[in-house]
Every structure is written in structure tokens, then in C-alpha cells.
Design a protein around this motif. Structure first.
Motif, mmCIF file in Angstrom:
data_model
loop_
_atom_site.group_PDB
_atom_site.id
_atom_site.type_symbol
_atom_site.label_atom_id
_atom_site.label_comp_id
_atom_site.label_asym_id
_atom_site.label_seq_id
_atom_site.Cartn_x
_atom_site.Cartn_y
_atom_site.Cartn_z
ATOM 1 N N VAL A 67 14.087 132.773 12.690
ATOM 2 C CA VAL A 67 14.559 131.821 13.702
ATOM 3 C C VAL A 67 16.031 131.535 13.438
ATOM 4 N N LYS A 68 16.788 131.425 14.521
ATOM 5 C CA LYS A 68 18.226 131.153 14.422
ATOM 6 C C LYS A 68 18.536 129.857 15.151
ATOM 7 N N LEU A 69 19.185 128.935 14.429
ATOM 8 C CA LEU A 69 19.446 127.599 14.947
ATOM 9 C C LEU A 69 20.951 127.371 15.028
ATOM 10 N N LEU A 70 21.427 127.098 16.235
ATOM 11 C CA LEU A 70 22.843 126.814 16.417
ATOM 12 C C LEU A 70 23.104 125.344 16.111
ATOM 13 N N LYS A 71 24.029 125.100 15.210
ATOM 14 C CA LYS A 71 24.314 123.745 14.743
ATOM 15 C C LYS A 71 24.802 122.853 15.874
ATOM 16 N N GLY A 72 24.200 121.669 15.954
ATOM 17 C CA GLY A 72 24.607 120.709 16.965
ATOM 18 C C GLY A 72 25.519 119.644 16.373
ATOM 19 N N THR A 73 25.483 118.461 16.964
ATOM 20 C CA THR A 73 26.323 117.358 16.485
ATOM 21 C C THR A 73 25.431 116.278 15.883
ATOM 22 N N GLY A 74 26.066 115.290 15.282
ATOM 23 C CA GLY A 74 25.326 114.169 14.723
ATOM 24 C C GLY A 74 25.000 114.357 13.249
ATOM 25 N N ASP A 75 24.263 113.409 12.707
ATOM 26 C CA ASP A 75 23.929 113.439 11.285
ATOM 27 C C ASP A 75 22.950 114.551 10.940
ATOM 28 N N TYR A 76 22.094 114.912 11.883
ATOM 29 C CA TYR A 76 21.082 115.944 11.632
ATOM 30 C C TYR A 76 21.235 117.044 12.685
ATOM 31 N N PRO A 77 22.243 117.911 12.512
ATOM 32 C CA PRO A 77 22.662 118.815 13.592
ATOM 33 C C PRO A 77 21.665 119.907 13.945
ATOM 34 N N TRP A 78 20.717 120.199 13.062
ATOM 35 C CA TRP A 78 19.734 121.232 13.398
ATOM 36 C C TRP A 78 18.402 120.634 13.855
ATOM 37 N N GLY A 79 18.140 119.391 13.470
ATOM 38 C CA GLY A 79 16.995 118.688 14.027
ATOM 39 C C GLY A 79 15.646 118.982 13.408
ATOM 40 N N PHE A 80 15.583 119.094 12.072
ATOM 41 C CA PHE A 80 14.272 119.254 11.440
ATOM 42 C C PHE A 80 14.311 118.679 10.034
ATOM 43 N N VAL A 89 8.583 123.351 2.898
ATOM 44 C CA VAL A 89 7.786 123.298 4.116
ATOM 45 C C VAL A 89 8.499 122.460 5.177
ATOM 46 N N VAL A 90 8.461 122.928 6.421
ATOM 47 C CA VAL A 90 8.982 122.161 7.557
ATOM 48 C C VAL A 90 7.947 121.105 7.914
ATOM 49 N N THR A 91 8.332 119.834 7.832
ATOM 50 C CA THR A 91 7.373 118.753 8.075
ATOM 51 C C THR A 91 7.693 117.938 9.322
ATOM 52 N N GLU A 92 8.835 118.217 9.974
ATOM 53 C CA GLU A 92 9.172 117.487 11.193
ATOM 54 C C GLU A 92 10.171 118.302 11.996
ATOM 55 N N VAL A 93 9.971 118.355 13.309
ATOM 56 C CA VAL A 93 10.902 119.027 14.223
ATOM 57 C C VAL A 93 11.237 118.045 15.331
ATOM 58 N N ASP A 94 12.528 117.726 15.479
ATOM 59 C CA ASP A 94 12.958 116.743 16.478
ATOM 60 C C ASP A 94 12.843 117.310 17.886
ATOM 61 N N ALA A 95 12.460 116.456 18.825
ATOM 62 C CA ALA A 95 12.407 116.861 20.225
ATOM 63 C C ALA A 95 13.817 117.159 20.734
ATOM 64 N N ASN A 96 13.923 118.151 21.592
ATOM 65 C CA ASN A 96 15.191 118.548 22.228
ATOM 66 C C ASN A 96 16.242 119.020 21.230
ATOM 67 N N SER A 97 15.813 119.446 20.059
ATOM 68 C CA SER A 97 16.764 119.863 19.020
ATOM 69 C C SER A 97 16.911 121.377 18.997
ATOM 70 N N ALA A 98 17.915 121.824 18.221
ATOM 71 C CA ALA A 98 18.101 123.266 18.034
ATOM 72 C C ALA A 98 16.873 123.875 17.377
ATOM 73 N N ALA A 99 16.250 123.129 16.472
ATOM 74 C CA ALA A 99 15.056 123.633 15.782
ATOM 75 C C ALA A 99 13.909 123.860 16.757
ATOM 76 N N PRO A 134 27.155 129.261 7.706
ATOM 77 C CA PRO A 134 27.780 129.159 9.036
ATOM 78 C C PRO A 134 27.026 128.188 9.934
ATOM 79 N N ASP A 135 27.617 127.898 11.094
ATOM 80 C CA ASP A 135 26.974 126.983 12.041
ATOM 81 C C ASP A 135 25.678 127.560 12.588
ATOM 82 N N LEU A 136 25.556 128.884 12.613
ATOM 83 C CA LEU A 136 24.309 129.514 13.038
ATOM 84 C C LEU A 136 23.423 129.684 11.802
ATOM 85 N N LEU A 137 22.457 128.795 11.667
ATOM 86 C CA LEU A 137 21.556 128.802 10.520
ATOM 87 C C LEU A 137 20.423 129.797 10.773
ATOM 88 N N THR A 138 20.266 130.761 9.875
ATOM 89 C CA THR A 138 19.221 131.773 10.019
ATOM 90 C C THR A 138 18.154 131.546 8.963
#
Length: 399
Positions: A67-80, A89-99, A134-138
Motif C-alpha cells: 500500500v502506498k500512502l501520500l502524506k497529507g497535512t496535520g499532526d497525523y498526515p497518513w491517518g493511521f 499491527v495497524v490498530t486504527e485507520v482514520d476516516a477520509n485519510s490517506a491510509a 519520502p512523503d509517499l510512504l510505502t
């Protein structure tokens, strides 16, 4: 045949049907549906058992994807959020986020960050690899075999113009469209309405026809014709980039790739082999199985491998005639009137079937009992793995 279903946002029942092939071959897999199981292989160390990533069974236990996540803005730019070490382990994925848009899911195990494997590193080191990159997190992530096996479909959000022929205002109306991970496309009047109001309409995309429409002489126009119903949705993107993005996402949602569970893949492959071609069996030999309805004992040549008991008509058979998934079964020695001593395989719930077997003699019975217990111990209930994780010292990071 046992089939799993879920209800999509439009109220339609969607058939996942990933048990057909192995059950048609005569395998009893019902208990495997009742709970989630993690394969821990030969490593019985409680510290390592919940991993789903043991080096030996990794191809069996994990479905990997990138999965490739483009970095957004704010304190948690990828949203997970991630927790724990070895594995992370991924334990939370924000709604409307890059994640969410990339298809990252709660429960995914992080295997690699920006090309570096992290299954054996500490939590903080993995976080450092992500943040310095990089801003594109792989990420390479793994889903354990108990999870829904379908390839994740991308979420997609944005404004599109929808052509309408009804109402007072005929023509194009700007609407906020949301393509969910479940393959449903919905739209609202405004972006702010998402999550606050019900969508104006929900369109199930699986099986739909999605294609470019050049008949109007207008750029970036495409049509969507759902499989059910005779309505055509005519949509227009705001730019060439958006046009390509929506076409790709909707086409993938319309034609999802359905995959079997990894465990079904493995057992199906093994069942197509002659008995002596299965590598490193844990036990093999003749067993008599009791048919409870007729009190008749049927002889099988049996192979035990990683929690699955394969049945063959004889040692010369070209493939298995059936089998039994053993996850959760308890192995006991019982005495029945017909046979002096038998092997009882008792399920964790009365809703499932109890099996009775008998070997050629008492010594063979004991050999099978020992092997069956060890083979079943290779599987760990997912709820137990989660509890083990919860009891660990908390390491978590919002990304």
C-alpha cells in the motif's frame, strides 16, 4: 457448501463464496468458519505464537500486499495508528485519510516500511523509518488467513458532475462522490454532508460497466452502468488527472479480484497430490473412520499435515478423496462397544461434528493421538492472539 455473506451499504447481500472448491472435494471445513485462526507453525513459544509471521509458515499464514500512502497535512498526515513490536499491527485507520484511501485495514501486520523489513525490529525503529522517508510512504502489510481474502479496493473521494434528465434543472450537477472500500459508490450534495447526512444514492459497482463517453463532445466524461437495473450514470471529472483516477478506481471496484484463503490454497494443492508427495507429514498410515449414521467403519490411508487430515482410498491414490480441518478440535481416547479403543476428535462447539477414528492397534492409536494434538497446537485462535497482544507493554504511534 458453506457460503459467507455480508450486507453492503445498499442493503444487498454480497456472496463471498470462497469455500466452494475445497468443500466440493469432500473436506469438512465447517469449524474453520466459526472463528479466526492464526497459524503459528512449529514455534510453540507463547511470546512468538501470535505473530502470524513465523518464518516457517509465512507463505501459508500471510497474504501480503503493498500500500502506498501520500502524506497529507496535520499532526497525523497518513491517518493511521500502529501498536506493538515484532510484529507491528495497524490498530486504527482514520476516516477520509490517506491510509483509508490506500486500503490499509485495522489488523494489518506491517512487514516492511519503505523497502526495509520490520518484522524483527522494535516499534520506534519502524516509526523512524517511516518518518524519515519520502512523503509517499510505502508499506508492505500482511493479512492473516482469517481475514476477508478479497483484494482491497481503493477508496476514492472528490467532486464529479452528474448529468441529469429529471427535475427543473436539467444538465450537469456538481456532487460529492465517495467510492468506499466495499465497492459502493455514493454521492452527496456537498462534501460537508459526508458522515452527517445519508447519501443521495448508493450504487453497487461490482459487475458494472465503466467506460469513456465521447458522444457528448465534452472532455472527461464517462459512464457507469450497474449490473442490476437499466440506469446509466453519466459523470464528468474536473480534470484529466481526476478523470484517470476515477476511471481506474471505479474499474477496479467493478471487477474485483476474488482470492481464496491462503489455507484453502495450501490444502487444495496438497489434496491434488499423491499421499507420499506431501512434504514432511506429521503422521501417516491407515485409520478407520466411524460413520455415525450406519455404525460402519471405513478405512482410509491418512496423511496429517499442519492441522489438516487428508483421506485417501489407498497409498497408491493419485489424490485425496477428502479431509478434515482440525482447528479447535480436542483429541481424546474413548472406548466404544465396537472397538476397544478409539480416537475421538471433539469440536469446540456442539454445532459441529464429532469424528471417531481407530488405528490398527493400541500403539498406532497412541502415535496418532500424539501427532494430532501437536498438529492442532500449530493453530492459535485469533482472540487469544489479540489478548496476548493486549497484555504486552503498550507501544503505539499515530502516523
Amino acid at each position: 457448501m458453506i457460503v459467507k455473506k455480508f450486507t453492503s451499504e445498499d442493503g444487498c447481500s454480497v456472496d463471498l463464496g470462497f469455500r466452494v472448491s475445497i468443500e466440493e472435494k469432500g473436506f469438512y471445513t465447517e469449524n474453520f468458519h466459526s472463528a479466526a485462526w492464526v497459524f503459528r507453525g512449529d514455534d510453540g513459544n507463547p511470546e512468538d505464537s501470535p505473530r502470524c509471521l513465523s518464518k516457517k509458515p509465512r507463505p501459508v499464514a500471510v497474504r501480503e500486499r503493498t500500500v502506498k500512502l501520500l502524506k497529507g497535512t496535520g499532526d497525523y498526515p497518513w491517518g493511521f495508528r500502529i501498536q506493538y513490536s515484532k510484529p507491528i499491527v495497524v490498530t486504527e485507520v482514520d476516516a477520509n485519510s490517506a491510509a483509508e484511501e490506500a486500503g490499509l485495514q485495522v489488523g494489518d501486520v506491517v512487514l516492511a516500511v519503505n523497502g526495509t523489513e520490520v518484522t524483527g525490529v522494535e516499534h520506534a525503529e519502524a516509526v523512524h523509518l517511516a518518518r524519515k522517508g519520502p512523503d509517499l510512504l510505502t508499506l508492505v502489510v500482511g493479512s492473516d488467513i482469517s481475514r476477508c481474502p478479497n483484494t482491497p479496493r481503493p477508496a476514492c473521494r472528490g467532486y464529479l458532475h452528474k448529468r441529469t434528465h429529471s427535475g427543473f434543472l436539467k444538465g450537469w450537477r456538481k456532487r460529492w462522490f465517495v467510492l468506499k472500500n466495499d465497492g459502493c459508490l455514493q454521492y452527496y450534495r456537498h462534501k460537508k454532508d459526508e458522515g452527517k447526512c445519508s447519501p443521495l444514492e448508493v450504487i453497487k459497482l461490482e459487475g458494472a460497466e465503466v467506460g469513456i463517453d465521447s458522444s457528448l463532445g465534452k472532455p472527461f466524461v464517462f459512464n457507469c452502468v450497474p449490473q442490476s437495473g437499466n440506469r446509466t450514470f453519466c459523470l464528468c471529472a474536473t480534470s484529466n488527472q481526476e478523470f484517470k483516477r476515477w476511471l481506474e478506481a471505479m474499474d477496479r471496484a467493478a471487477h474485483p479480484v476474488h482470492q481464496s484463503h491462503v489455507w484453502e490454497d495450501v490444502t487444495l494443492h496438497n489434496s491434488s497430490l499423491p499421499p507420499l508427495a506431501i512434504k514432511s507429514p506429521e503422521c501417516l498410515g491407515l485409520l478407520h473412520q466411524l460413520d455415525g449414521s450406519s455404525d460402519v467403519w471405513t478405512q482410509h490411508y491418512c496423511i496429517l499435515k499442519d492441522g489438516c487430515l487428508y483421506f485417501y482410498a489407498s497409498i497408491r491414490s493419485s489424490q485425496a478423496s477428502g479431509g478434515l480441518y482440525l482447528q479447535g478440535y480436542r483429541v481424546n481416547e474413548q472406548t466404544l462397544s465396537v472397538k476397544q479403543s478409539v480416537i475421538e476428535l471433539k469440536p469446540p462447539s456442539e454445532e459441529f461434528k464429532t469424528f471417531y477414528f481407530c488405528a490398527e492397534n493400541e500403539t498406532e492409536n497412541q502415535r496418532w493421538i500424539t501427532a494430532l494434538r501437536m498438529s492442532i497446537q500449530k493453530w492459535l485462535p485469533l482472540h487469544q492472539a489479540i489478548q496476548d497482544f493486549m497484555n504486552r507493554p503498550l507501544e503505539e504511534t499515530r502516523m
